[in-house]
Design a protein around this motif. Structure first.
Motif, PDB file in Angstrom:
ATOM      1  N   SER A 271       0.822  -1.208   0.000  1.00  6.07           N
ATOM      2  CA  SER A 271       0.000   0.000   0.000  1.00  6.07           C
ATOM      3  C   SER A 271       0.863   1.268   0.000  1.00  6.07           C
ATOM      4  O   SER A 271       0.454   2.302  -0.543  1.00  6.07           O
ATOM      5  CB  SER A 271      -0.943   0.021   1.213  1.00  6.07           C
ATOM      6  N   VAL A 272       2.046   1.194   0.610  1.00  2.00           N
ATOM      7  CA  VAL A 272       2.998   2.312   0.530  1.00  2.00           C
ATOM      8  C   VAL A 272       3.445   2.481  -0.921  1.00  2.00           C
ATOM      9  O   VAL A 272       3.572   3.604  -1.425  1.00  2.00           O
ATOM     10  CB  VAL A 272       4.215   2.080   1.451  1.00  2.00           C
ATOM     11  N   THR A 273       3.640   1.369  -1.617  1.00  2.00           N
ATOM     12  CA  THR A 273       3.993   1.409  -3.033  1.00  2.00           C
ATOM     13  C   THR A 273       2.867   2.022  -3.854  1.00  2.00           C
ATOM     14  O   THR A 273       3.110   2.816  -4.777  1.00  2.00           O
ATOM     15  CB  THR A 273       4.310  -0.005  -3.552  1.00  2.00           C
ATOM     16  N   VAL A 274       1.618   1.671  -3.533  1.00  2.00           N
ATOM     17  CA  VAL A 274       0.447   2.241  -4.227  1.00  2.00           C
ATOM     18  C   VAL A 274       0.466   3.756  -4.137  1.00  2.00           C
ATOM     19  O   VAL A 274       0.304   4.461  -5.142  1.00  2.00           O
ATOM     20  CB  VAL A 274      -0.874   1.688  -3.641  1.00  2.00           C
ATOM     21  N   TYR A 275       0.684   4.264  -2.938  1.00  2.00           N
ATOM     22  CA  TYR A 275       0.716   5.722  -2.793  1.00  2.00           C
ATOM     23  C   TYR A 275       1.938   6.320  -3.479  1.00  2.00           C
ATOM     24  O   TYR A 275       1.880   7.449  -3.968  1.00  2.00           O
ATOM     25  CB  TYR A 275       0.691   6.139  -1.323  1.00  2.00           C
ATOM     26  N   GLY A 276       3.027   5.568  -3.534  1.00  2.00           N
ATOM     27  CA  GLY A 276       4.201   6.043  -4.261  1.00  2.00           C
ATOM     28  C   GLY A 276       3.869   6.329  -5.719  1.00  2.00           C
ATOM     29  O   GLY A 276       4.270   7.355  -6.284  1.00  2.00           O
ATOM     30  N   ILE A 277       3.087   5.446  -6.327  1.00  2.00           N
ATOM     31  CA  ILE A 277       2.655   5.640  -7.720  1.00  2.00           C
ATOM     32  C   ILE A 277       1.691   6.824  -7.827  1.00  2.00           C
ATOM     33  O   ILE A 277       1.820   7.680  -8.709  1.00  2.00           O
ATOM     34  CB  ILE A 277       1.995   4.356  -8.263  1.00  2.00           C
ATOM     35  N   ILE A 278       0.737   6.907  -6.902  1.00  2.00           N
ATOM     36  CA  ILE A 278      -0.258   7.975  -6.941  1.00  2.00           C
ATOM     37  C   ILE A 278       0.390   9.346  -6.744  1.00  2.00           C
ATOM     38  O   ILE A 278       0.055  10.314  -7.444  1.00  2.00           O
ATOM     39  CB  ILE A 278      -1.347   7.737  -5.868  1.00  2.00           C
ATOM     40  N   SER A 279       1.326   9.437  -5.814  1.00  2.00           N
ATOM     41  CA  SER A 279       1.977  10.722  -5.550  1.00  2.00           C
ATOM     42  C   SER A 279       2.764  11.199  -6.766  1.00  2.00           C
ATOM     43  O   SER A 279       2.824  12.407  -7.048  1.00  2.00           O
ATOM     44  CB  SER A 279       2.890  10.626  -4.324  1.00  2.00           C
ATOM     45  N   ARG A 280       3.376  10.262  -7.513  1.00  2.00           N
ATOM     46  CA  ARG A 280       4.070  10.647  -8.735  1.00  2.00           C
ATOM     47  C   ARG A 280       3.077  11.148  -9.777  1.00  2.00           C
ATOM     48  O   ARG A 280       3.341  12.126 -10.482  1.00  2.00           O
ATOM     49  CB  ARG A 280       4.852   9.463  -9.324  1.00  2.00           C
ATOM     50  N   MET A 281       1.914  10.514  -9.847  1.00  2.00           N
ATOM     51  CA  MET A 281       0.895  10.938 -10.806  1.00  2.00           C
ATOM     52  C   MET A 281       0.303  12.290 -10.428  1.00  2.00           C
ATOM     53  O   MET A 281      -0.044  13.087 -11.306  1.00  2.00           O
ATOM     54  CB  MET A 281      -0.219   9.883 -10.895  1.00  2.00           C
ATOM     55  N   LEU A 282       0.192  12.565  -9.143  1.00  2.00           N
ATOM     56  CA  LEU A 282      -0.300  13.881  -8.707  1.00  2.00           C
ATOM     57  C   LEU A 282       0.617  14.987  -9.212  1.00  2.00           C
ATOM     58  O   LEU A 282       0.150  16.055  -9.637  1.00  2.00           O
ATOM     59  CB  LEU A 282      -0.389  13.935  -7.173  1.00  2.00           C
ATOM     60  N   MET A 283       1.909  14.742  -9.174  1.00  2.00           N
ATOM     61  CA  MET A 283       2.864  15.742  -9.659  1.00  2.00           C
ATOM     62  C   MET A 283       2.864  15.787 -11.183  1.00  2.00           C
ATOM     63  O   MET A 283       2.873  16.859 -11.788  1.00  2.00           O
ATOM     64  CB  MET A 283       4.261  15.429  -9.142  1.00  2.00           C
ATOM     65  N   PHE A 284       2.834  14.614 -11.813  1.00  2.00           N
ATOM     66  CA  PHE A 284       2.943  14.545 -13.265  1.00  2.00           C
ATOM     67  C   PHE A 284       1.683  15.046 -13.973  1.00  2.00           C
ATOM     68  O   PHE A 284       1.750  15.921 -14.843  1.00  2.00           O
ATOM     69  CB  PHE A 284       3.248  13.102 -13.696  1.00  2.00           C
ATOM     70  N   ALA A 285       0.535  14.507 -13.598  1.00  2.00           N
ATOM     71  CA  ALA A 285      -0.694  14.784 -14.350  1.00  2.00           C
ATOM     72  C   ALA A 285      -1.128  16.240 -14.257  1.00  2.00           C
ATOM     73  O   ALA A 285      -1.701  16.784 -15.203  1.00  2.00           O
ATOM     74  CB  ALA A 285      -1.821  13.868 -13.852  1.00  2.00           C
ATOM     75  N   LEU A 286      -0.848  16.879 -13.139  1.00  2.00           N
ATOM     76  CA  LEU A 286      -1.307  18.258 -12.937  1.00  2.00           C
ATOM     77  C   LEU A 286      -0.295  19.299 -13.417  1.00  2.00           C
ATOM     78  O   LEU A 286      -0.434  20.485 -13.099  1.00  2.00           O
ATOM     79  CB  LEU A 286      -1.632  18.486 -11.452  1.00  2.00           C
ATOM     80  N   PHE A 287       0.703  18.876 -14.199  1.00  2.00           N
ATOM     81  CA  PHE A 287       1.765  19.816 -14.587  1.00  2.00           C
ATOM     82  C   PHE A 287       1.244  21.068 -15.305  1.00  2.00           C
ATOM     83  O   PHE A 287       1.743  22.167 -15.055  1.00  2.00           O
ATOM     84  CB  PHE A 287       2.830  19.106 -15.429  1.00  2.00           C
ATOM     85  N   PRO A 288       0.215  21.000 -16.186  1.00  2.00           N
ATOM     86  CA  PRO A 288      -0.213  22.250 -16.831  1.00  2.00           C
ATOM     87  C   PRO A 288      -0.920  23.201 -15.872  1.00  2.00           C
ATOM     88  O   PRO A 288      -0.809  24.424 -16.001  1.00  2.00           O
ATOM     89  CB  PRO A 288      -1.155  21.784 -17.950  1.00  2.00           C
ATOM     90  N   VAL A 289      -1.631  22.640 -14.887  1.00  2.00           N
ATOM     91  CA  VAL A 289      -2.310  23.470 -13.884  1.00  2.00           C
ATOM     92  C   VAL A 289      -1.270  24.166 -12.997  1.00  2.00           C
ATOM     93  O   VAL A 289      -1.381  25.371 -12.703  1.00  2.00           O
ATOM     94  CB  VAL A 289      -3.270  22.615 -13.025  1.00  2.00           C
ATOM     95  N   LEU A 290      -0.260  23.414 -12.592  1.00  2.00           N
ATOM     96  CA  LEU A 290       0.816  24.001 -11.779  1.00  2.00           C
ATOM     97  C   LEU A 290       1.620  25.013 -12.591  1.00  2.00           C
ATOM     98  O   LEU A 290       2.094  26.016 -12.056  1.00  2.00           O
ATOM     99  CB  LEU A 290       1.738  22.892 -11.258  1.00  2.00           C
ATOM    100  N   GLY A 291       1.758  24.765 -13.907  1.00  2.00           N
ATOM    101  CA  GLY A 291       2.458  25.703 -14.771  1.00  2.00           C
ATOM    102  C   GLY A 291       1.746  27.043 -14.844  1.00  2.00           C
ATOM    103  O   GLY A 291       2.386  28.107 -14.806  1.00  2.00           O
ATOM    104  N   ILE A 292       0.421  27.018 -14.937  1.00  2.00           N
ATOM    105  CA  ILE A 292      -0.356  28.266 -14.953  1.00  2.00           C
ATOM    106  C   ILE A 292      -0.236  28.977 -13.612  1.00  2.00           C
ATOM    107  O   ILE A 292      -0.118  30.209 -13.554  1.00  2.00           O
ATOM    108  CB  ILE A 292      -1.827  27.974 -15.302  1.00  2.00           C
ATOM    109  N   THR A 293      -0.238  28.214 -12.521  1.00  2.00           N
ATOM    110  CA  THR A 293      -0.094  28.826 -11.189  1.00  2.00           C
ATOM    111  C   THR A 293       1.260  29.518 -11.066  1.00  2.00           C
ATOM    112  O   THR A 293       1.353  30.637 -10.545  1.00  2.00           O
ATOM    113  CB  THR A 293      -0.228  27.751 -10.096  1.00  2.00           C
ATOM    114  N   GLN A 294       2.320  28.886 -11.559  1.00  2.00           N
ATOM    115  CA  GLN A 294       3.647  29.501 -11.517  1.00  2.00           C
ATOM    116  C   GLN A 294       3.702  30.733 -12.418  1.00  2.00           C
ATOM    117  O   GLN A 294       4.318  31.744 -12.075  1.00  2.00           O
ATOM    118  CB  GLN A 294       4.715  28.493 -11.931  1.00  2.00           C
ATOM    119  N   ALA A 295       3.063  30.651 -13.595  1.00  2.00           N
ATOM    120  CA  ALA A 295       3.037  31.795 -14.512  1.00  2.00           C
ATOM    121  C   ALA A 295       2.267  32.960 -13.912  1.00  2.00           C
ATOM    122  O   ALA A 295       2.596  34.132 -14.139  1.00  2.00           O
ATOM    123  CB  ALA A 295       2.404  31.373 -15.838  1.00  2.00           C
ATOM    124  N   PHE A 296       1.240  32.650 -13.147  1.00  2.00           N
ATOM    125  CA  PHE A 296       0.392  33.665 -12.516  1.00  2.00           C
ATOM    126  C   PHE A 296       1.168  34.532 -11.516  1.00  2.00           C
ATOM    127  O   PHE A 296       0.965  35.749 -11.444  1.00  2.00           O
ATOM    128  CB  PHE A 296      -0.771  32.950 -11.805  1.00  2.00           C
TER     129      PHE A 296
END
Length: 452
Positions: A271-296
């Motif tokens: 289950s720690v491994t499961v969250y390891g995968i999810i946490s990477r996806m949280l950073m990866f998948a939201l990259f355009p949203v975070l990019g707009i926040t940084q640009a803002f």
């Protein structure tokens, strides 16, 4: 073509936001791909236990290196407003103080990490068989943390200058270096998780060398020896805003501790491994949203410093609209392709069985997070540290941590996953109310853009 600091106050907001957001998003994408590929390589070539080890170690190293990010974001807000008001000398002095603060603080924490390594790893969830691979990964990565901290600080200053393409390159270079060295060290030289750690260390160093080159040859922030003196007033100003970002990362690290222990208690090592995968996806998948926040941030900070409040308000609304659309698109992709995504990381049947539904639940409220991210970023850009701190801590500190502690006692491991969308919804409501009040009371439109 690079944006000068003055153009942050004159160009069309939509075009400016896109011009700033694309390099920021690409930079975050490469940084995310870097971490994602790292996880895939250790998962496929070392084993699922290695993913758990990386999941334990990275929150520690990111906590220390986030000092650089915090000083970069907080100082970047001060620097943007100084440039907006035409005070370039103050901006340069701010930058010099950022460099000194980042190096001194990150070095102190690295020494503490070296002396109390086992205690730290246990605290962050290196339970059972996770401890040995975690130790192997921890030491080389820890040595590179001051380089990473200086890169994070410098990256924010580069964006504050209105040069997002250089900031993008500073994130692309270490990603390429890390991926290539991962293949060499892990696949061909069979160095295991230690090879992954060495690749990470060298990638941090490559990033630092590029950032150093930029400030020596391309930056508006030309430092001279007399700038390198601690200025108490500027340090207080940087610290008040940096505390917002560092507190957020501190709370994220506390959350990581609680999550890793809770997941181990209710689901074991996999289950720690499961969250390891999810946490990477949280950073990866939201990259355009975070990019707009940084640009803002630099656009809002510059125009707030120039007292051009019409442009600040337009920047807020445009950023939320663009980020919201992208967040909805991301959620749809996760919803339909969760199983295929998970299969890329590991062949462990237990992990593959549990992760797709967990991933969908964690992303369930992502369509509304734009309000949360842009709202908190506005108060930081405007120098309103207390409100920025409160809103930054709302999701993880006030809602997610208590929910992760409480819900699993009733719902088991499912309680961990469902805590994420509940926390997102509650924090978005609060941030939306704060932002609406601020726009109605303090960003009142006038003919010349000035505040009434």
């Amino acid at each position: 073509m690079a944006v000068t600091s003055e153009e942050l106050g004159t160009q069309d907001i939509k075009k400016l936001l896109i011009k700033q957001a694309i390099p920021s998003s690409v930079g975050i994408l490469f940084m995310s791909v870097n971490i994602l590929v790292d996880t895939i390589f250790v998962g496929q070539w070392v084993g699922s236990l290695a993913i758990a080890a990386v999941t334990v170690v990275l929150p520690i190293t990111f906590l220390i290196s986030s000092l650089g990010m915090a000083i970069g974001v907080g100082g970047g807000s001060v620097l943007s407003r100084a440039l907006g008001s035409g005070n370039k000398e103050k901006a340069i002095t701010v930058f010099a103080n950022q460099v000194m603060m980042t190096f001194c603080l990150s070095s102190i924490f690295v020494f503490l990490g070296l002396f109390f390594s086992e205690e730290m790893l246990l605290l962050f969830g290196a339970n059972g068989n996770i401890m040995e691979p975690a130790k192997e990964f921890f030491f080389p990565v820890l040595i590179g943390v001051p380089f990473l901290a200086l890169c994070m600080m410098g990256n924010n200053v580069i964006r504050a200058e209105g040069k997002p393409k250089f900031a993008m390159v500073s994130m692309i270079i270490p990603a390429f270096v890390n991926i290539l060295l991962d293949i060499l060290f892990i696949k061909f030289l069979d160095m295991g998780i230690f090879g992954a750690a060495m690749a990470t260390l060298i990638s941090y160093t490559s990033c630092f060398l590029f950032v150093l080159w930029f400030f020596v040859s391309k930056s508006e922030m030309k430092l001279h020896f007399h700038h390198f003196r601690f200025d108490k007033k500027i340090i207080r100003e940087i610290t008040s805003l940096s505390f917002v970002t560092f507190s957020r990362q501190g709370v994220v690290s506390i959350l990581a501790i609680i999550l890793n222990h809770t997941l181990y208690t209710y689901g074991g090592e996999h289950s720690v491994t499961v969250y390891g995968i999810i946490s990477r996806m949280l950073m990866f998948a939201l990259f355009p949203v975070l990019g707009i926040t940084q640009a803002f941030l630099p656009i809002a900070g510059y125009n707030y410093g120039a007292e051009n409040y019409n442009r600040v308000k337009e920047t807020i609304l445009t950023s939320i609209k663009y980020a919201g659309f992208l967040a909805i698109l991301i959620f749809v992709i996760i919803l339909f392709f969760a199983k295929s995504i998970v299969a890329v990381f590991t062949t462990d049947t237990n992990v593959i069985a549990e992760t797709p539904n967990a991933l969908r639940w964690v992303f369930a409220a992502s369509p509304i997070i734009a309000v949360q991210l842009i709202g908190a970023a506005y108060f930081q850009a405007a120098g309103k540290a207390k409100k920025a701190l409160f809103l930054t801590l709302t999701k993880q500190g006030f809602f997610l941590i208590p929910l992760v502690l409480i819900l699993p006692t009733f719902l088991g491991i499912f309680g961990v996953w469902v805590a994420f969308p509940i926390a997102d919804i509650l924090s978005t409501i609060i941030t939306g109310l704060f932002l609406k009040k601020e726009m109605n009371e303090n960003l009142i439109e006038t003919t010349d853009g000035k505040l009434l």
